[in-house]
Design an enzyme around this catalytic site. Structure first.
Site, short mmCIF file in Angstrom:
data_model
loop_
_atom_site.label_atom_id
_atom_site.label_comp_id
_atom_site.label_asym_id
_atom_site.label_seq_id
_atom_site.Cartn_x
_atom_site.Cartn_y
_atom_site.Cartn_z
N GLN A 81 0.82 -1.21 0.00
CA GLN A 81 0.00 0.00 0.00
C GLN A 81 0.85 1.26 0.00
O GLN A 81 0.85 2.02 -0.95
CB GLN A 81 -0.95 -0.01 1.21
CG GLN A 81 -1.99 1.10 1.17
CD GLN A 81 -3.12 0.88 2.16
OE1 GLN A 81 -3.19 -0.15 2.81
NE2 GLN A 81 -4.01 1.84 2.26
N ASP A 82 1.59 1.48 1.08
CA ASP A 82 2.41 2.68 1.27
C ASP A 82 3.86 2.27 1.50
O ASP A 82 4.11 1.21 2.07
CB ASP A 82 1.96 3.37 2.57
CG ASP A 82 1.30 4.70 2.34
OD1 ASP A 82 0.97 5.00 1.18
OD2 ASP A 82 1.09 5.43 3.33
N PRO A 83 4.83 3.11 1.13
CA PRO A 83 6.20 2.84 1.57
C PRO A 83 6.29 2.92 3.10
O PRO A 83 5.47 3.59 3.74
CB PRO A 83 7.01 3.97 0.93
CG PRO A 83 6.15 4.53 -0.16
CD PRO A 83 4.74 4.32 0.29
N GLY B 273 0.20 7.18 4.80
CA GLY B 273 -0.95 7.60 3.99
C GLY B 273 -0.91 9.04 3.54
O GLY B 273 -1.83 9.50 2.86
#
Length: 220
Positions: free
Chosen positions: A64-66, A134
């Site tokens: 999803q996100d780093p 996010g």
């Protein structure tokens, strides 16, 4: 924004880079790197596409996100630099590989060797502010990475997509399941791994599928 990608991606992505949304995204990201601490380092934003060419892609693992901690993110989903302590999700991934294939847990969490074998380690969002998970969502990255999934699904044959957790599983609609293998389970995070990630045998299933279609398996 530095766009370092393997040459075989360029025919599929040059048009995307010229679209208004991507130009706006690039301007946003450039400004963010000037005014905040952003991960991964700018030169590693497109690391997944530099290390794993379009032609060589066999498996896609969607994050999803780093990671948003100091020096963790290196442009590959779930991966960290060799000198960085392994995050819990990555530890659980290695535990499942050990259970599934008998490979011992490695000494570091750098997944570059997977990428070089054809595993596209793709985050839905390619940048993040330090300690603000996010923070770069809904700025255009998801449009870009959804396009990547669609391009791979359309133009490649016999890929394996590993979709872990609810967020990743929503991307299944972008994949032609008649010509690719989609493997779904709970996320490897400590909050979810016991609810179906452990024991999913995705790594042996992926290799069996690749071999069945005449492709070299991944050395996980």
């Amino acid at each position: 924004m530095q766009v370092n990608i393997a040459p075989s991606w360029k025919p599929y992505l040059e048009e995307e880079f010229n679209k208004p949304y991507f130009e706006q995204l690039a301007a946003f990201v450039k400004a963010e790197y000037k005014s905040n601490t952003i991960y991964p380092p700018a030169k590693q934003i497109f690391n997944a596409f530099e290390l794993c060419s379009f032609d060589n892609t066999k498996v896609v693992i969607l994050g999803q996100d780093p990671y948003h901690g100091f020096k963790q993110a290196n442009g590959l989903s779930f991966s960290v630099g060799k000198e960085v302590r392994m995050p819990p999700s990555l530890v659980n991934i290695f535990k499942e590989i050990e259970s599934d294939l008998g490979h011992p847990v490695p000494t570091n969490g750098d997944l570059t060797r997977w990428a070089q074998q054809g595993v596209l380690l793709l985050n839905a969002t390619l940048t993040v502010r330090e300690k603000q998970p996010g923070s770069h969502q809904n700025k255009g990255w998801e449009t870009f990475t959804d396009t990547i999934i669609s391009i791979l699904s359309q133009h490649k044959q016999h890929l394996v997509f590993m979709l872990w957790g609810n967020y990743a599983q929503k991307k299944e609609v972008l994949i032609d399941t008649s010509k690719h293998l989609v493997l779904k389970s709970a996320h490897p995070s400590p909050y979810a791994a016991d609810r179906g990630f452990f024991g999913n045998k995705h790594f042996s299933k992926a290799n069996a599928y690749l071999v069945e279609h005449g492709l070299t398996p991944i050395n996980w």
